[in-house]
Design a protein around this motif. Structure first.
Motif, mmCIF file in Angstrom:
data_model
loop_
_atom_site.group_PDB
_atom_site.id
_atom_site.type_symbol
_atom_site.label_atom_id
_atom_site.label_comp_id
_atom_site.label_asym_id
_atom_site.label_seq_id
_atom_site.Cartn_x
_atom_site.Cartn_y
_atom_site.Cartn_z
ATOM 1 N N THR A 1 1.831 18.117 -5.714
ATOM 2 C CA THR A 1 2.795 17.575 -6.656
ATOM 3 C C THR A 1 4.106 18.332 -6.491
ATOM 4 O O THR A 1 4.224 19.232 -5.666
ATOM 5 N N GLU B 1 -1.691 13.143 -3.034
ATOM 6 C CA GLU B 1 -0.387 13.301 -3.678
ATOM 7 C C GLU B 1 -0.491 12.830 -5.121
ATOM 8 O O GLU B 1 -1.102 11.798 -5.400
ATOM 9 N N ASN C 1 2.865 5.598 -1.424
ATOM 10 C CA ASN C 1 3.033 6.456 -2.604
ATOM 11 C C ASN C 1 2.028 6.081 -3.697
ATOM 12 O O ASN C 1 2.342 6.066 -4.882
ATOM 13 N N VAL D 1 -4.416 7.344 -7.230
ATOM 14 C CA VAL D 1 -5.268 8.497 -6.909
ATOM 15 C C VAL D 1 -6.745 8.101 -6.819
ATOM 16 O O VAL D 1 -7.417 8.421 -5.828
ATOM 17 N N LYS E 1 2.871 16.000 2.318
ATOM 18 C CA LYS E 1 1.563 15.387 2.596
ATOM 19 C C LYS E 1 1.451 15.018 4.073
ATOM 20 O O LYS E 1 0.437 15.321 4.728
ATOM 21 N N ASN F 1 0.153 7.293 -5.869
ATOM 22 C CA ASN F 1 -0.037 8.644 -6.392
ATOM 23 C C ASN F 1 -0.161 8.712 -7.908
ATOM 24 O O ASN F 1 -0.004 9.775 -8.499
ATOM 25 N N LYS G 1 6.974 15.591 -2.005
ATOM 26 C CA LYS G 1 5.513 15.426 -2.060
ATOM 27 C C LYS G 1 4.993 14.648 -0.854
ATOM 28 O O LYS G 1 4.061 15.081 -0.168
ATOM 29 N N THR G 2 5.586 13.478 -0.627
ATOM 30 C CA THR G 2 5.096 12.618 0.454
ATOM 31 C C THR G 2 5.327 13.259 1.813
ATOM 32 O O THR G 2 4.448 13.229 2.686
ATOM 33 N N ASN H 1 -3.350 9.683 0.731
ATOM 34 C CA ASN H 1 -2.792 8.525 0.035
ATOM 35 C C ASN H 1 -2.075 7.615 1.021
ATOM 36 O O ASN H 1 -1.384 8.083 1.925
#
Length: 426
Positions: A98, A150, A126, A133, A107, A128, A103-104, A123
């Motif tokens: 997070t 994420e 996005n 999730v 990841k 997320n 974030k992405t 993921n």
């Protein structure tokens, strides 16, 4: 493994009937605008063989023999519970990520860096949130060894919910910025919301975080600090840097991505991944769409960073743009930042002040919020202002032939759809 949990052998899971495939499990979710239960026939027609079903809603008698109905009190909660159970059955190493920005990208960097050692699942796009999730977990192949999840949020309590579904073995907080400050009120509250991720950790010390952010200083874990990143350079379409006495290359734009890479490098070290494999993995990294994505049209170059925006990420984008050596004339196109609430006017004025520090390129401002920035910057830069993205697109259509050998940065919040500007160049 999923059959063991729900009692039916299914091959795929989704809450959107359009994404279901033959043999699928449908998850009907009641939303603000519509109720997924109304789309049960679409789910069947797209191949669903089973569906969760709210026990308070009557099962359509004419469909009872066409699909297996699994009655539950709350389809969303059951979806999340099933995802958590499946996560425990597959039992991979789970990494939760997070943060306000990055974030992405982090990841994707992490997946590249560790790809030589693990079967990795992450993921898609996005996905997320409270739906994305659990979907990420339930679409995880049974041979997954490491799952990267994420986690995004708009309000307090949301990360707490997500981390308890994913139960990460390790967590990463990339940074604390201004995203969603309109909902949360302050950076302090944003930090509290992001730190909820530790609630799902078995060992609270298994957290990697921005060690330069004072709001995260109460954490015990692995702080990642700028001071350990040295010899940082932007070289054409890659960055080079030294972290903890080792040299690395990441094929992307954005000097700030050295720190995002440092999270992956440090986690690889914790997991005893050979450093040479990490270095090789980083070479495989490819940035996600519209996140400092490089494109060309005719003689023009474009750096699309318009998936999202905040004051912090805008500063990083401008620093990256400044670091690029090119004979082309640079134009930074800045669109509105959303979800700032009462901070909107002051933030956009701050952007105007920031742009006066850059004398090497031109600024074009787009949107109501950016009118505040333009009012400050117009006397210090060769600046233009457009009421909205459509107005700028019209300008581009009329003048694109004469606009050659330029280098454009496009930076804005997602709702501005600033990528349309690129699309309107010939």
């Amino acid at each position: 493994m999923l059959e063991k949990i729900i009692g039916v052998s299914v091959t795929n899971v989704h809450f959107n009937t359009k994404n279901l495939e033959p043999g699928g499990l449908f998850i009907p979710i009641k939303g603000e605008q519509s109720d997924g239960h109304s789309y049960i026939e679409d789910a069947i027609n797209n191949g669903a063989i089973a569906t969760l079903w709210n026990s308070k809603i009557a099962i359509p008698s004419h469909l009872s023999d066409r699909i297996k109905f699994i009655e539950v009190e709350d389809t969303l909660k059951s979806f999340q519970t099933i995802a958590n159970s499946y996560r425990k059955e597959v039992n991979p190493i789970v990494i939760g990520i997070t943060g306000s920005n990055g974030k992405t990208t982090t990841k994707e960097i992490l997946a590249a860096a560790l790809s030589s050692n693990y079967q990795i699942h992450k993921n898609s796009g996005n996905y997320n949130n409270h739906l994305g999730v659990p979907l990420t977990l339930l679409t995880m192949p049974e041979n997954t060894e490491l799952c990267i999840v994420e986690m995004g949020m708009n309000h307090q309590g949301e990360i707490s919910e997500l981390t308890k579904i994913a139960e990460p073995d390790f967590a990463i907080i990339t940074n604390i910025g201004e995203s969603h400050i309109g909902h949360l009120g302050s950076r302090e509250n944003i930090a509290k919301a992001k730190m909820e991720i530790i609630e799902g950790l078995t060992y609270k010390e298994n957290i990697l975080f921005d060690g330069d952010e004072s709001l995260l200083s109460i954490l015990n874990g692995y702080p990642i600090k700028d001071i350990h990143i040295k010899d940082l350079k932007q070289q054409e379409n890659k960055i080079t840097f030294n972290y903890l006495e080792n040299n690395y290359v990441l094929p992307t734009f954005g000097l700030h991505n050295a720190k995002n890479s440092a999270f992956a490098i440090k986690l690889g070290e914790i997991l005893s991944v050979d450093n040479e494999k990490i270095r090789q993995g980083l070479h495989k990294f490819r940035n996600a769409n519209m996140r400092l994505e490089y494109k060309e049209k005719e003689t023009n170059s474009f750096l699309l960073d318009c998936y999202n925006s905040s004051l912090t990420s805008l500063k990083s984008a401008l620093n990256t743009f400044e670091s690029i050596h090119t004979p082309k004339h640079k134009v930074a196109i800045l669109g509105d930042i959303f979800e700032l609430g009462n901070e909107s006017i002051s933030t956009h004025k701050e952007i105007g002040k920031i742009t006066t520090m850059y004398s090497d390129f031109e600024f074009w401002f787009v949107g109501k919020g950016m009118s505040e920035a333009f009012a400050i910057a117009k006397d210090s830069n060769t600046a233009k202002y457009f009421n909205n993205t459509e107005a700028l697109c019209d300008f581009v259509k009329k003048h694109s032939v004469s606009m050659q050998s330029k280098y454009f940065l496009l930076k804005a919040s997602r709702g501005m759809s600033l990528e349309k500007v690129y699309e309107n160049f010939n």
